[in-house]
Design a protein around this motif. Sequence first.
Motif, PDB file in Angstrom:
ATOM      1  N   VAL A   1     -32.218 -33.632 -56.059  1.00  0.00           N
ATOM      2  CA  VAL A   1     -30.865 -33.798 -54.850  1.00  0.00           C
ATOM      3  C   VAL A   1     -29.876 -34.323 -55.826  1.00  0.00           C
ATOM      4  CG1 VAL A   1     -30.316 -34.362 -53.073  1.00  0.00           C
ATOM      5  CG2 VAL A   1     -32.706 -34.019 -53.134  1.00  0.00           C
TER       6      VAL A   1
ATOM      7  N   GLU B   1     -22.114 -33.995 -55.165  1.00  0.00           N
ATOM      8  CA  GLU B   1     -21.233 -32.960 -55.616  1.00  0.00           C
ATOM      9  C   GLU B   1     -20.464 -33.374 -56.852  1.00  0.00           C
ATOM     10  OE1 GLU B   1     -18.555 -32.877 -52.005  1.00  0.00           O
ATOM     11  OE2 GLU B   1     -19.593 -30.795 -51.410  1.00  0.00           O
TER      12      GLU B   1
ATOM     13  N   ALA C   1     -22.945 -29.808 -60.573  1.00  0.00           N
ATOM     14  CA  ALA C   1     -24.203 -29.989 -59.456  1.00  0.00           C
ATOM     15  C   ALA C   1     -24.450 -28.668 -59.092  1.00  0.00           C
ATOM     16  CB  ALA C   1     -23.929 -30.966 -58.475  1.00  0.00           C
ATOM     17  N   LYS C   2     -23.000 -27.806 -58.528  1.00  0.00           N
ATOM     18  CA  LYS C   2     -23.295 -26.700 -57.969  1.00  0.00           C
ATOM     19  C   LYS C   2     -23.904 -25.397 -59.084  1.00  0.00           C
ATOM     20  CE  LYS C   2     -21.945 -26.572 -53.854  1.00  0.00           C
ATOM     21  NZ  LYS C   2     -22.786 -26.153 -52.590  1.00  0.00           N
TER      22      LYS C   2
ATOM     23  N   GLN D   1     -27.573 -25.975 -59.355  1.00  0.00           N
ATOM     24  CA  GLN D   1     -28.226 -25.460 -58.401  1.00  0.00           C
ATOM     25  C   GLN D   1     -28.439 -23.920 -58.394  1.00  0.00           C
ATOM     26  OE1 GLN D   1     -26.465 -25.806 -54.350  1.00  0.00           O
ATOM     27  NE2 GLN D   1     -28.423 -26.005 -53.191  1.00  0.00           N
ATOM     28  N   THR D   2     -27.400 -23.227 -58.795  1.00  0.00           N
ATOM     29  CA  THR D   2     -27.353 -21.892 -59.122  1.00  0.00           C
ATOM     30  C   THR D   2     -28.496 -21.553 -60.101  1.00  0.00           C
ATOM     31  OG1 THR D   2     -25.280 -21.502 -58.226  1.00  0.00           O
ATOM     32  CG2 THR D   2     -26.217 -19.615 -59.776  1.00  0.00           C
TER      33      THR D   2
ATOM     34  N   VAL E   1     -31.647 -27.749 -59.546  1.00  0.00           N
ATOM     35  CA  VAL E   1     -31.384 -28.620 -58.714  1.00  0.00           C
ATOM     36  C   VAL E   1     -31.688 -27.997 -57.338  1.00  0.00           C
ATOM     37  CG1 VAL E   1     -29.278 -29.772 -57.291  1.00  0.00           C
ATOM     38  CG2 VAL E   1     -29.481 -29.848 -59.849  1.00  0.00           C
ATOM     39  N   ASN E   2     -32.409 -28.830 -56.433  1.00  0.00           N
ATOM     40  CA  ASN E   2     -32.813 -28.207 -55.091  1.00  0.00           C
ATOM     41  C   ASN E   2     -31.750 -27.985 -54.063  1.00  0.00           C
ATOM     42  OD1 ASN E   2     -35.124 -29.639 -56.561  1.00  0.00           O
ATOM     43  ND2 ASN E   2     -35.989 -28.070 -55.011  1.00  0.00           N
ATOM     44  N   GLU E   3     -30.730 -29.322 -54.226  1.00  0.00           N
ATOM     45  CA  GLU E   3     -29.809 -29.362 -53.217  1.00  0.00           C
ATOM     46  C   GLU E   3     -28.574 -30.180 -53.371  1.00  0.00           C
ATOM     47  OE1 GLU E   3     -29.292 -31.084 -48.405  1.00  0.00           O
ATOM     48  OE2 GLU E   3     -31.028 -31.581 -49.664  1.00  0.00           O
ATOM     49  N   VAL E   4     -27.380 -29.830 -53.146  1.00  0.00           N
ATOM     50  CA  VAL E   4     -26.231 -30.323 -53.589  1.00  0.00           C
ATOM     51  C   VAL E   4     -25.689 -30.958 -52.065  1.00  0.00           C
ATOM     52  CG1 VAL E   4     -23.963 -30.407 -54.438  1.00  0.00           C
ATOM     53  CG2 VAL E   4     -25.825 -28.960 -55.508  1.00  0.00           C
TER      54      VAL E   4
END
Length: 258
Positions: free
Chosen positions: A120, A123, A167-168, A171-172, A176-179
């Motif tokens: 997790v 941002e 972070a974004k 995730q893409t 990363v599971n969640e931002v």
Amino acid sequence: MTYSNVLVTREDHLTIITINRPQAYNALDPDTQLELQDAFDRFEQDDEQWVGILTGAGPKAFCGGMDLKAQAERGDLFTPQKGFGGLTARFDLSKPLIAAVNGIAMGGGCELALACDIVVASENALFALPEPRVGLAALAGGIQRLPREIGLKHAMGMLLTGRRVSAKEAQTLGFVNEVVSEDVVGAARRWAQDILACSPMAVRATKEATLRGLEVSVAEGLSGEWHYPAMTAMLASQDAVEGPMAFAAKRTPAWKGR
């Protein structure tokens, strides 16, 4: 063991391990690595601790990697027995570990996150494996884990350039599971509570079978998982009886972890 650079808190069945060197971007010197190794040893050995969160102190850094000043003074790449931060070579950790990445995760810091089961990120988090830029390589699992998690071409794009990933984008890419914009440790706690709603015996069996399954074919995984240690323990546990009983009675299970 008394820690100088690591904080450990326990909230019922949840352990939170915090790297506490914000003045050094939570970079790891030898003493901090040994403290983390001991903290993870104790987490694994404590039957009452079922889920862990790893994070860094302060708003700027999860972990800035190896403390290069300390490395220069020592003249070697000190790594404890269980890998960087006492984690990256800890292949027998049966309990789920969540990385709450609160800022930069560079080099070994990124590899610590990759060694966790769930990531997790806030941002403002940044990830990179910049070792080639200082004449080194990502020797704490980054070279092995990143291609498995995001594919070869995406991994090479990070590994060969040392570029920073937001972070974004992380995730893409898929590691990363969640931002989140709010408190990242609070978000990690939410993930932990979802895990704690499950039987710890079932969670450990699932983690073990999943990771072992990456090394074999689907057919081999299906035939072999019944004999894995954590799976055998789950099937013989009180939790395996409690779960169906609670479901039938329409009540919340009272997990024992045994």
